[in-house]
Design a protein around this motif. Structure first.
Motif, mmCIF file in Angstrom:
data_model
loop_
_atom_site.group_PDB
_atom_site.id
_atom_site.type_symbol
_atom_site.label_atom_id
_atom_site.label_comp_id
_atom_site.label_asym_id
_atom_site.label_seq_id
_atom_site.Cartn_x
_atom_site.Cartn_y
_atom_site.Cartn_z
ATOM 1 N N ASN A 197 -13.925 11.030 8.890
ATOM 2 C CA ASN A 197 -13.135 9.019 8.318
ATOM 3 C C ASN A 197 -12.357 9.834 7.191
ATOM 4 O O ASN A 197 -11.051 9.111 7.041
ATOM 5 N N GLY A 198 -12.903 10.152 5.993
ATOM 6 C CA GLY A 198 -11.993 10.693 5.105
ATOM 7 C C GLY A 198 -10.530 11.042 5.515
ATOM 8 O O GLY A 198 -9.365 11.444 5.026
ATOM 9 N N ILE A 199 -9.956 12.489 6.650
ATOM 10 C CA ILE A 199 -9.449 13.297 6.975
ATOM 11 C C ILE A 199 -8.148 12.291 7.489
ATOM 12 O O ILE A 199 -7.137 12.792 7.126
ATOM 13 N N LEU A 200 -9.108 11.470 8.173
ATOM 14 C CA LEU A 200 -8.555 10.598 8.818
ATOM 15 C C LEU A 200 -7.133 9.909 8.148
ATOM 16 O O LEU A 200 -5.567 9.846 7.890
ATOM 17 N N ASP A 201 -7.837 9.300 6.609
ATOM 18 C CA ASP A 201 -7.260 8.678 5.263
ATOM 19 C C ASP A 201 -6.008 9.107 4.835
ATOM 20 O O ASP A 201 -4.531 8.965 4.607
ATOM 21 N N VAL A 202 -6.479 11.028 5.038
ATOM 22 C CA VAL A 202 -5.122 12.289 4.133
ATOM 23 C C VAL A 202 -4.070 11.654 5.002
ATOM 24 O O VAL A 202 -3.188 12.278 4.614
ATOM 25 N N LYS A 203 -4.700 11.930 6.337
ATOM 26 C CA LYS A 203 -3.098 12.479 7.114
ATOM 27 C C LYS A 203 -2.360 11.033 7.445
ATOM 28 O O LYS A 203 -1.433 11.095 7.559
ATOM 29 N N LYS A 204 -3.092 9.475 7.405
ATOM 30 C CA LYS A 204 -2.189 8.628 7.022
ATOM 31 C C LYS A 204 -1.588 8.777 5.997
ATOM 32 O O LYS A 204 -0.056 8.582 6.175
ATOM 33 N N ALA A 205 -2.096 9.071 4.591
ATOM 34 C CA ALA A 205 -0.742 9.372 3.582
ATOM 35 C C ALA A 205 0.367 10.470 3.648
ATOM 36 O O ALA A 205 1.422 9.948 3.536
ATOM 37 N N VAL A 206 -0.228 11.072 4.107
ATOM 38 C CA VAL A 206 0.927 12.455 4.856
ATOM 39 C C VAL A 206 2.019 11.842 5.503
ATOM 40 O O VAL A 206 3.014 12.272 5.742
ATOM 41 N N GLU A 207 1.244 10.699 6.490
ATOM 42 C CA GLU A 207 2.196 10.453 7.359
ATOM 43 C C GLU A 207 2.993 9.439 6.740
ATOM 44 O O GLU A 207 4.368 9.328 7.103
ATOM 45 N N PHE A 224 -9.917 11.590 -0.053
ATOM 46 C CA PHE A 224 -10.655 11.819 -1.452
ATOM 47 C C PHE A 224 -11.793 11.485 -1.752
ATOM 48 O O PHE A 224 -13.009 12.572 -1.650
ATOM 49 N N ALA A 225 -11.979 10.329 -1.410
ATOM 50 C CA ALA A 225 -13.006 10.164 -2.295
ATOM 51 C C ALA A 225 -14.520 9.682 -1.336
ATOM 52 O O ALA A 225 -15.435 10.176 -1.502
ATOM 53 N N LYS A 226 -13.796 9.447 0.253
ATOM 54 C CA LYS A 226 -14.728 9.423 1.065
ATOM 55 C C LYS A 226 -15.097 11.142 1.309
ATOM 56 O O LYS A 226 -16.478 11.458 1.975
ATOM 57 N N ILE A 227 -14.384 12.314 1.836
ATOM 58 C CA ILE A 227 -14.460 13.456 1.275
ATOM 59 C C ILE A 227 -15.409 14.145 0.151
ATOM 60 O O ILE A 227 -16.713 15.419 0.501
ATOM 61 N N VAL A 258 0.938 -1.316 -0.219
ATOM 62 C CA VAL A 258 0.217 0.092 -0.589
ATOM 63 C C VAL A 258 0.591 1.218 0.294
ATOM 64 O O VAL A 258 1.751 1.673 1.060
ATOM 65 N N LEU A 259 0.707 2.020 -1.046
ATOM 66 C CA LEU A 259 1.295 3.536 -1.343
ATOM 67 C C LEU A 259 0.580 4.466 -0.715
ATOM 68 O O LEU A 259 -0.517 4.592 -0.065
ATOM 69 N N ALA A 260 1.616 5.686 0.110
ATOM 70 C CA ALA A 260 0.609 6.934 0.730
ATOM 71 C C ALA A 260 -0.232 7.567 -0.352
ATOM 72 O O ALA A 260 -1.683 7.287 0.190
ATOM 73 N N VAL A 261 -0.590 7.216 -1.352
ATOM 74 C CA VAL A 261 -1.437 8.316 -2.857
ATOM 75 C C VAL A 261 -2.863 7.324 -2.644
ATOM 76 O O VAL A 261 -3.730 7.641 -2.420
ATOM 77 N N ASP A 262 -2.171 5.784 -2.123
ATOM 78 C CA ASP A 262 -3.811 4.662 -1.943
ATOM 79 C C ASP A 262 -4.592 5.220 -0.656
ATOM 80 O O ASP A 262 -5.935 5.723 -1.256
ATOM 81 N N TYR A 263 -3.646 5.621 0.507
ATOM 82 C CA TYR A 263 -4.424 6.309 1.376
ATOM 83 C C TYR A 263 -5.597 7.863 0.879
ATOM 84 O O TYR A 263 -6.983 8.180 1.057
ATOM 85 N N GLN A 264 -4.414 8.839 0.322
ATOM 86 C CA GLN A 264 -4.655 10.010 -0.283
ATOM 87 C C GLN A 264 -6.135 10.175 -1.263
ATOM 88 O O GLN A 264 -7.291 10.443 -0.647
ATOM 89 N N TYR A 265 -6.015 9.191 -2.114
ATOM 90 C CA TYR A 265 -7.170 9.102 -2.655
ATOM 91 C C TYR A 265 -8.455 8.232 -2.245
ATOM 92 O O TYR A 265 -9.433 9.198 -2.340
#
Length: 556
Positions: A368-378, A347-350, A337-344
């Motif tokens: 929930n979407g914001i948490l995924d974006v944060k995970k991507a940035v981490e 974004f989809a949840k948002i 799993v890549l960071a961009v997977d969590y980013q998208y």
């Protein structure tokens, strides 16, 4: 009996020559990136003669190129039991060791492969160098070291010179790479890849016009050499990025050349995935969705297809398919799993959380979407570079709280190319969210974040005048009159320093008047003379200003 032996020897020689020709055909197919064709040829050789270790090695390498390491390992191990060039398979196992981070084991396998080499041999060195360069973490220094030995053994070997060019290029030594590629093609004019790489060097130097000319020379030599069209596609894509006025035209050229590349190589799953990666780069998500569905028909279980479907579905406005695809991909523990997977996924949840008219938000799904974006940035801090567009869209929809949540993540990276603008929009989002009509009492924590964001803008760009005015307004909401006055005065100084023509601008004049009036109102209780001075400055700009006129009458 002797006649029978004679025919047997003749037949054996014929088979050997045939297999050698087939191996050469397989090598040509690999170089032309016709991997399905190469696999078919090599499997045919192995079926007819299982002892052919070289065929097993080449087949394993094709699987490595296609990121199918399990199949690669099977053929390398099979090849070790062969009788012809079996030791090459130690090199394949060595690359697998490198991919797994086990350098000691890799070097041991490379030693086994190069043991008992003859003085003029270079093949083992070439493949060892290629393994170092093709590993997940390329080691170009080690590749150069190995190739230097190969060059001593045979200084006029075209393959050695070609791989030296690749190693120098990977090691960012453009000049030596150019010399090696040039010499490789001069020594062996059949090495068309060496000729193509001269264009690749020009592409890397952003000399796009010259790069295209170099590729045209390759096409003049062999118009059916597929990889050159891939390089043309990538060159036009980069060229368009560097010349925005031509970006649309060049992007279409890039996509057309990539289709040409596909038609000359193969439409295998691996090639389609490479095409999909390019479509993501080019931002052609309609085509990506078509490609992803074609891949699904070829292989319903390949997990990467879910990634492509997820990306395409989000960009094409289908949040449900995006969420389903990406959650399935991320939820499989066997997937990388890549960071961009969590980013998208975020974004989809948002996207799904916000109603079509932008007036209502599902807070649970949004958060929930914001948490995924944060995970991507981490996972990958540079993901912050991808947040500006979605933040701006929310801002323009006047969803200031939601925009602020995105920008809060974006400013975590001080090295982001959008850092200054993201801070400005973060401050504005939080400020405007606290000036809504339904706000009973402003949120001091949010406003403190806004104040800090405007401070970051001012620190990075002291001439950004609106950062001062919004910082003053923010401190007014915080009821910090001393800081409010400071930033209003800073605003006045910045625009004054830019000259009278700046203050004469309608929008700027209104903000200067705001600054004078609010500062004067603050001074009214502590410094009457200063208050009068500022109200008079307002009237100098706007003699009919009612607030300043009435306030002066009260003060006098």
């Amino acid at each position: 009996m002797n006649k029978f032996k004679f025919f047997s020897v003749a037949l054996l020689a014929s088979v050997t020559v045939s297999q050698a020709q087939d191996l050469n055909q397989a090598k040509k197919a690999i170089d032309a990136e016709q991997f399905d064709s190469a696999k078919s040829i090599l499997k045919s050789i192995i079926n007819s003669k299982p002892s052919n270790g070289k065929a097993a090695f080449l087949l394993g390498n094709v699987y490595l190129t296609q990121n199918v390491s399990d199949s690669a390992k099977i053929y390398f191990q099979k090849g070790l039991s062969g009788t012809e060039s079996a030791k090459l398979n130690y090199i394949g196992l060595g690359q697998l060791d490198l991919d797994n981070g086990n350098v000691v084991a890799a070097q041991a396998n490379f030693a086994l492969a190069s043991k008992d080499m003859k003085k003029k041999d270079v093949e083992e060195y070439i493949y060892i160098a290629k393994a170092y360069m093709a590993a997940n973490k390329p080691d170009y220094k080690s590749a150069l070291s190995v190739l230097s030995r190969a060059k001593i053994n045979n200084p006029q070997d075209g393959q050695v010179l070609l791989e030296l060019g690749n190693a120098f290029y990977g090691d960012k030594n453009q000049n030596e790479a150019y010399v090696a590629y040039r010499d490789a093609f001069q020594v062996d004019p059949t090495l068309i890849r060496a000729k193509m790489q001269l264009g690749v060097l020009l592409k890397g130097a952003k000399a796009y016009t010259e790069a295209v000319k170099a590729y045209d020379n390759v096409i003049a030599t062999n118009a059916n050499y597929g990889p050159v069209y891939r390089e043309l596609a990538e060159t036009y894509y980069l060229w368009g990025r560097n010349e925005p006025s031509k970006s649309k035209d060049y992007l279409q050229k890039a996509l057309d050349f990539y289709e040409k590349y596909m038609s000359l190589t193969d439409y295998s799953l691996a090639s389609r995935m490479r095409h999909a990666d390019f479509l993501i780069l080019a931002g052609d998500y309609k085509a990506l969705e078509i490609e992803a569905n074609k891949m699904k028909e070829l292989d319903k279980v390949n997990p990467r297809i879910l990634r492509y479907l997820g990306f395409a579905a989000y960009e094409n406005g289908n949040a449900d398919v995006a969420i389903q695809s990406l959650e399935s991909f991320i939820g499989n523990p066997g997937n990388k799993v890549l960071a961009v997977d969590y980013q998208y996924l975020g974004f989809a949840k948002i996207q799904k959380a916000i109603s079509a008219d932008g007036k209502t938000v599902d807070p649970t799904l949004f958060n929930n979407g914001i948490l995924d974006v944060k995970k991507a940035v981490e996972m990958e801090i540079t993901i912050t570079n991808n947040l500006a567009d979605i933040g701006k869209k929310l801002y323009e929809q006047r969803l200031f709280k939601e925009a602020g949540a995105i920008y809060e993540i974006a400013v975590m990276n001080k090295e982001s190319r959008n850092y200054l603008l993201d801070n400005f929009y973060l401050g504005n989002s939080l400020y405007y969210d606290n000036t809504r009509k339904d706000v009973v009492k402003p949120d001091p924590i949010a406003l403190q974040k806004a104040d800090l964001a405007f401070g970051n803008v001012i620190e990075a760009s002291p001439a950004t005048q609106d950062a001062y005015i919004f910082r003053a307004r923010t401190n007014r909401l915080l009821e910090k009159d001393d800081m409010m006055v400071k930033y209003y005065e800073d605003y006045i100084k910045v625009v004054t320093d830019k000259g009278p023509e700046e203050i004469e601008k309608k929008a700027v004049k209104a903000k200067v008047i705001e600054s004078y009036n609010n500062s004067a109102a603050s001074y009214a209780n502590t410094n009457k003379a200063k208050a009068i001075e500022y109200f008079n400055k307002t009237l100098a700009l706007d003699p009919t200003n009612e607030y300043a006129t009435k306030s002066l009458q009260t003060l006098k």
